[in-house]
Design an enzyme around this catalytic site. Structure first.
Site, PDB file in Angstrom:
ATOM      1  N   LYS B  76       0.847  -1.150   0.076  1.00 49.75           N
ATOM      2  CA  LYS B  76      -0.127   0.083  -0.078  1.00 49.75           C
ATOM      3  C   LYS B  76       0.826   1.431   0.012  1.00 49.75           C
ATOM      4  O   LYS B  76       1.808   1.045   0.707  1.00 49.75           O
ATOM      5  CB  LYS B  76      -0.865  -0.072   1.424  1.00 49.75           C
ATOM      6  N   SER B 150      -9.816   1.565   2.993  1.00 51.06           N
ATOM      7  CA  SER B 150      -8.755   2.196   1.922  1.00 51.06           C
ATOM      8  C   SER B 150      -7.626   1.461   1.274  1.00 51.06           C
ATOM      9  O   SER B 150      -7.194   2.078   0.624  1.00 51.06           O
ATOM     10  CB  SER B 150      -8.132   3.506   2.800  1.00 51.06           C
ATOM     11  N   SER B 174      -9.712  -0.736   7.420  1.00 49.38           N
ATOM     12  CA  SER B 174      -9.050  -0.591   5.757  1.00 49.38           C
ATOM     13  C   SER B 174      -8.300  -1.618   5.593  1.00 49.38           C
ATOM     14  O   SER B 174      -7.943  -1.665   4.149  1.00 49.38           O
ATOM     15  CB  SER B 174      -8.094   0.573   5.820  1.00 49.38           C
TER      16      SER B 174
END
Ligand code: ZN
Lengths: 485, 479
Positions: B76, B150, B174
C-alpha cells in the site's frame, strides 16, 4: 485624582524559563547536539518530520528533568504524559511540538533567591519537558522576518531537549527577577542539567508582568518575550513596569498584550497580537506511551545528585568558617568551588578563600579563562599559600608570584628563587630594622610616647629598604621588640 | 503458477522448482494484462522486482532465504519505501521519494520483491478507494464496483493476481473491509504487533499494518514476516513473536465462539447475515461451542471513531506544509503559502477530516467531543474484556454489504462511514481481527470477521483457518 507620589506601585512578575538540557543527543531521535556547526548537518527523517517517522524518548532527558525538579523542590509526578501542541511555523517540522500539558513531569516547588541581603522565595508552578523548535534565519537587512527577502531553516537545533520552568507570579521586582534567573542558572549548572548559557540560547526567559491594583488584586498582565541576557531581564522588566505605570498614571488601562524588549533602544515594543492568538489544540501524543516514574528511580537519581549551591554555601560557612559573602562567591561557580575545596583541604581555609575569591578570581575575570583550565592549579595555589604562611615570601611578593604562576604555570618556589623575591627574614631583617631606627630618631621618639600611627611610616621604611620582600607582620613584631627594649 | 498460494509458491522457490525471478516476471506480466482495467497500482516497480528477485535467487543458491522471501508482493502506498515514490494517494506527495524503508518491510528481509505501490483512499481515509487523488480502483469481481478501502488497491491487486500477496493498513477496517469486498483474507493484528515506523500516520492510536492474502495460511506466513518489536516505535510491543503457522490446522473443537448481537442487526444486509450464519453453523459442526454475545457500546463505536481518528489526522497532516517536501505552491508570505499548498494538495475527504478533527480538539469543544470519545473507547475496551472472558473468538460480518457501485456513496460521507460499523470496535480496542471470505451474496464475496484478545493471533488464525474450511469458498473461485 491620585498623583504619582500618592500611589504606590507593587510589581507582580512571573517568569517562564526555557532550558536546553545537557544531553548528547536530541529529545526524540539520535541526532547529536552540537552548537555552532554548519546548518542542517545534524538532522534525520525524525527531526525533519518526514512522513511515517516516530519519536522515541531520550531517557537521559527525563533523568535531567527529574534532577532539575528535585533541585527546585518539586513533586516528581508518578505519571507524566507528552502532548501535542499544534501550530504552523516553518521552524516546527511536524506542525506540532511534542510537549507536556496537563500531566507535566514535575509540579509545585520553590527557589530561594538571594537578592541583596535578603532571600526571596519564588514559587515554582510546574516543570515540563518538550522539544525545541529549529531556527529560522531571515535573509535581508533587518534579520527579522518582517521585511526580509527570504527565510531559511536550520534544523540542527530542532528537537533539542528543552525544559520549561514556570514560576508563580510572586517576584516583587525586576532586580529579584534577574537574581532568580541568575540563581536558576547556577543551580542548573551545578547539577549538570544544563550549561544554561543565555548567549547560546541555552537559557531563555519570558515574563508575565502586572501591577497590583490598589485593592490588592492582580492588574492586567502583559507578556514580555525573549530577554536574552540577565541584564536585559532586569532592564526589560523595568521598562515594561514604567510603561504600565505611565498608562495607569494617565488614567488609562493596561491592555493584555505581548511585547518584545529591544536592548538597542532600551524600549519595549508590542508584537502583533494576531501572531499569538493560538488555540494549540493540545491532546495526548499517541506516538508515545505515558511516562511511569517509579519512586525507586527518582530516589536513585536523587542519591546521585551533586550538592546544590544553597547547601554548599551553607556548608562552606559551617565547615570552613567563611563569611556568607565569601561562601556565596566561591559557590557561584561550581568549578571554582571544587578548586577551593581542593586548596582548603591543605591550608588555612580562610587564607585559601582570600587568595581564591580575591586574586585568583580577578586574574580569571581579566583573562576570561576558566578556572578548570587555569595554569594556576590547586597544587600551585597550595604551594604559594604555604610560602606566605611560612614567611618565605611577603604577602605583596606573593601577589606578584600568583600573577606569574597564572601566566606560566611554573612552581611558586621556582619563581621566588628566579626573581629574587625571597622574604628578607631573620638577621637580615633585624639589621634593616636597626638601620631604620637609627635613621629616623624623631619618629621613633613619637612611637615611644604612644603615637602608634607613626608605626606605619616606620614599617613602610622597612619595606622600602627590602624592596617589599619583608613580611609586614614580622617586621612590626621585631620593630616593637626593639623599641620596647 | 499464478493460481498457487503465496505459501505454496514460497515452497517451490525454496525447492528450486520455480525461481523468484520467474515469479516476478509472471506478476509483472499479469500487471500489464489487467492494470488498465483494475488500476490497483499507483507506481508499478517491475525492474525493481526483477532485480531483487534475482538477488533472492542468488542468496538461495549461496545459503538460504527466509520462508517467505522471493514471493512477489504489493505494498500500500502509505508505507515508506526508500527511493521509491510514496504518495499516500495524495497530490500533496505526488513527487515524494522517502529516505528510508518502513520497519515492517525491513523485518520482511533484504530483498522485498516489490511489484508496485498500491492505490488507496487519500491518506487512508475512505472505504472505497474513490478518495484517491489518482482515480478509483475497480473490483476484479465486478469492474463497476468499488474494491472497498482504504487498502482497495492492495485488495484488488491480490484478487486480480497482480502479485501473490499484499500489505495494507487498517485504522478502522481498511484492511478487513476491502479484503471482504474482494474475496480475500485481511488481518489486522494486535495494535503494536507490527511496527508503525514508516507507516504514514492516519490515526496513530489505531493504525496497524496487516497482511492481505489469498488464504489464511498466507496471512499467518506474512504476519510472521513483518511482526516484531521495533526500537523506533515506542508503541510497538516488546513481546516475543510466536510461530503463527505451528497450530494453524488445530481446528475449533472446544473453542468458544460468540456471535456479536449488535453487529447482526438490520443495518447489515440480509444476504451478508446469511453468509455469516452459515459459517457459524459450520464452525459449530466442526466442534466449536457457539453462543450469542453483546458488545453494548458497539453502537457508539463508530461515532467515537469518527472523532478520535480525525482528531489524530488533523494533527498528523500538519507536517504537509510545503516547507520541506512534497507539493509547494508559491505565494507571498509563509501563511499564504501554507494555505494554497494545502488547498491544492489535499482532496475533499482529507479537508473534511482535518476540519472535523480540528473542531473536536478546539478549546471549548475538547471535553464534549475528544474526551467523550475517549470515554466511549474505554467502555468499548471493557465490553471486549467482558465478552472475551467468556468467549475465545467473537464473530460478525466484516462489512454491512457486498461491494457497492462506484459513485453510489461518494456524495454521502455518512453512508460511506457506515461501511466501518463492524470493523471499528476492534480498532478502538486494539485487538486482532481477521476477515475471511465466507461465501457469496448477490454473486459477490462476503467477509466474515473473527476477533480475539490482544496477542492471541495464533488462536485467531486457527479459528479463521477453520472458518475458511467450512465456508467452502476458495481463492480459485474468483472471476
Ligand atoms: Zn534527528
Amino acid at each position: 485624582m491620585q498623583t504619582r507620589e500618592e500611589r504606590t506601585y507593587q510589581a507582580v512578575i512571573g517568569l517562564e524559563f526555557h532550558v536546553h538540557l545537557a544531553t548528547t543527543t536530541k529529545m526524540f531521535c539520535g541526532c547529536r547536539l552540537v552548537y555552532g556547526d554548519e546548518p542542517n548537518t545534524h538532522t534525520c527523517p525524525v527531526c525533519l518530520g518526514h512522513p511515517g517517522t516516530l519519536p522515541v524518548i531520550n531517557e537521559k532527558a527525563i533523568e535531567l528533568g527529574v534532577m532539575a525538579g528535585l533541585a527546585l523542590n518539586c513533586d516528581v509526578a508518578e505519571r507524566a504524559v507528552f502532548a501535542r501542541k499544534n501550530y504552523f511555523y516553518p521552524d516546527l517540522p511536524k506542525g506540532y511540538q511534542i510537549s507536556q500539558f496537563d500531566e507535566p513531569i514535575c509540579n509545585g516547588g520553590h527557589l530561594d533567591v538571594p537578592v541583596g541581603d535578603e532571600t526571596v522565595r519564588v514559587g515554582i508552578t510546574r516543570l515540563h519537558l518538550e522539544e525545541d523548535a529549529a531556527k529560522n534565519v531571515h535573509v535581508g537587512v533587518s534579520g527579522r522576518m518582517h521585511g526580509s527577502v527570504g527565510s531559511m531553516v536550520d534544523f540542527n537545533r530542532g528537537g533539542t531537549p528543552l525544559m520549561e520552568i514556570v514560576t508563580e507570579p510572586d517576584i516583587p521586582s525586576p532586580e529579584a527577577a534577574r537574581a532568580a534567573a541568575n540563581h536558576l542558572k547556577e543551580i542548573m549548572r551545578a547539577i549538570g542539567v544544563s550549561e544554561a548559557d543565555m548567549e547560546k540560547g541555552q537559557l531563555r526567559c519570558d515574563a508575565n508582568v502586572s501591577i497590583r491594583n490598589p485593592d490588592g488584586s492582580f492588574g492586567t498582565k502583559t507578556e514580555l518575550k525573549n530577554m536574552n541576557s540577565f541584564r536585559f531581564v532586569e532592564r526589560g522588566l523595568a521598562r515594561e513596569l514604567e510603561r504600565q505605570q505611565g498608562i495607569l498614571d494617565s488614567g488609562g488601562t493596561v491592555a493584555q498584550t505581548t511585547l518584545h524588549y529591544d536592548p538597542e533602544t532600551d524600549e519595549v515594543h508590542e508584537l502583533r497580537s494576531k501572531e499569538f492568538a493560538h488555540d494549540y489544540r493540545y491532546f495526548p501524543e499517541p506516538d508515545l506511551l505515558p511516562l511511569e516514574l517509579s519512586e525507586a528511580w527518582v530516589r536513585e537519581i536523587e542519591s546521585r545528585m551533586p550538592e546544590l549551591p544553597d547547601a554548599m554555601r551553607a556548608r562552606f560557612v559551617e565547615d570552613y568558617g567563611l563569611s556568607p559573602y565569601d561562601a556565596g562567591v566561591l559557590t557561584a561557580d561550581r568549578d571554582l568551588a571544587v578548586y577551593y575545596e581542593a586548596v582548603a583541604a591543605e591550608v588555612d581555609p580562610k587564607q585559601a578563600a582570600n587568595w581564591i575569591s580575591g586574586d585568583l578570581r580577578s586574574l580569571l575575570n581579566e583573562s576570561g579563562e576558566e578556572v578548570s583550565n587555569s595554569k594556576a592549579s590547586p597544587e600551585r595555589m597550595i604551594e604559594l599559600i604555604c610560602l606566605v604562611r611560612d614567611g618565605a615570601i611577603s604577602r605583596s611578593a606573593a601577589r606578584d608570584v600568583i600573577g606569574r604562576v597564572f601566566e606560566t604555570g611554573d612552581s611558586p618556589t621556582a619563581i621566588v628563587e628566579r626573581e629574587g623575591l625571597a622574604s628578607v627574614g631573620g638577621d637580615e631583617l633585624s639589621g634593616v630594622i636597626e638601620e631604620v631606627i637609627a635613621a629616623n630618631p624623631d619618629e621613633v621618639g613619637r612611637v615611644k610616647v604612644g603615637d602608634k600611627k607613626v608605626m606605619g611610616f616606620l614599617i613602610g621604611q622597612v619595606m622600602k629598604a627590602t624592596r617589599g620582600n619583608a613580611d609586614g607582620g614580622r617586621a612590626r613584631e621585631i620593630l616593637l621588640q626593639k623599641l620596647d627594649s | 503458477m499464478l493460481d498457487l498460494t503465496a505459501a505454496a509458491l514460497a515452497q517451490k522457490i525454496r525447492e528450486g522448482e520455480v525461481s523468484s525471478h520467474e515469479a516476478a516476471e509472471a506478476a509483472n506480466h499479469r500487471v500489464e494484462e489487467v492494470e488498465d482495467r483494475i488500476h490497483a497500482l499507483l507506481t508499478p516497480t517491475p525492474e525493481i522486482a526483477l532485480e531483487r528477485a534475482g538477488r533472492v535467487d542468488e542468496r538461495l543458491r549461496n545459503g538460504g532465504i527466509k520462508p517467505w522471501e522471493g514471493v512477489p508482493l504489493v505494498v500500500k502506498d502509505v508505507l515508506s519505501t526508500k527511493g521509491i515514490r510514496t504518495t499516500c494517494g495524495s497530490k500533496i506527495l505526488d513527487d515524494f521519494t522517502p529516505l528510508y524503508d518502513a520497519s515492517a518491510l525491513v523485518n520482511f528481509g533484504e530483498d522485498l520483491v516489490l511489484i508496485g505501490k498500491t492505490n488507496m483512499d487519500e491518506f487512508a481515509m475512505g472505504s472505497s478507494t474513490e478518495n484517491s487523488a489518482y482515480g478509483p480502483t475497480r473490483n476484479p469481481w465486478d469492474l463497476g464496483r468499488v474494491p472497498g478501502g482504504s487498502s482497495g488497491g492492495s485488495a484488488a491487486a491480490v484478487a486480480a493476481g497482480e502479485g501473490w500477496w499484499a500489505l495494507g493498513t487498517d485504522t478502522g477496517g481498511s484492511v478487513r473491509q476491502p479484503a471482504a469486498l474482494c474475496g480475500i483474507v485481511g488481518l489486522k493484528p494486535t495494535y503494536g504487533r507490527v511496527s508503525r515506523y514508516g507507516l504514514i500516520a492516519f490515526g496513530s492510536s489505531l493504525d496497524c499494518i496487516g497482511p492481505m492474502t489469498r488464504d489464511v495460511r498466507d496471512s499467518a506466513l506474512l504476519l510472521q514476516a513483518i511482526a516484531g518489536h521495533d526500537s523506533l516505535d515506542s508503541t510497538s510491543a516488546n513481546a516475543e513473536v510466536p510461530d503463527y503457522l505451528a497450530d494453524l490446522e488445530g481446528g475449533v473443537s472446544g473453542l468458544k465462539v460468540g456471535v456479536v448481537k449488535e453487529l447482526m442487526d438490520e443495518r447489515i444486509d440480509a444476504g451478508v447475515r446469511g453468509v455469516v450464519e452459515n459459517v457459524v453453523g459450520g464452525l459449530e459442526e466442526a466442534g466449536a461451542e457457539v453462543g450469542e454475545v453483546s458488545l453494548p457500546h458497539a453502537y457508539y463505536a463508530l461515532e467515537a471513531y469518527y472523532i478520535i481518528a480525525p482528531a489524530e489526522i488533523s494533527s498528523n497532516l500538519s507536517r504537509f506544509d510545503g516547507v520541506r517536501f512534497g507539493l509547494r505552491e508559491t505565494a507571498d508570505g509563509v501563511h499564504e503559502m501554507y494555505r494554497r499548498t494545502r488547498e491544492r494538495g489535499f482532496g475533499d475527504e482529507a479537508k473534511r477530516r482535518i476540519m472535523l478533527g480540528t473542531y473536536a480538539l478546539s478549546s471549548g469543544y475538547y471535553d464534549a467531543y475528544y474526551s467523550q470519545a475517549q470515554k466511549v473507547r474505554t467502555r468499548m475496551i471493557r465490553d471486549f474484556r467482558d465478552a472475551l472472558s467468556r468467549y475465545d473468538v467473537l464473530i460478525s460480518p466484516t462489512a454491512p454489504s457486498v461491494a457497492f457501485e462506484i459513485g453510489a456513496k461518494s456524495d454521502d460521507p455518512l453512508a460511506m462511514y457506515l461501511q466501518d460499523i463492524c470493523a471499528v470496535p476492534a480498532s478502538l480496542a486494539g485487538i486482532p481481527a481477521i476477515s475471511v471470505p465466507g461465501g457469496l451474496s448477490e454473486g459477490l464475496p462476503v467477509g466474515v470477521q473473527l476477533m480475539s484478545d490482544h496477542f492471541t493471533e495464533p488462536m485467531l488464525l486457527r479459528a479463521a483457518r477453520a472458518a475458511e474450511e467450512v465456508s467452502g469458498f476458495a481463492f480459485s473461485q474468483r472471476p
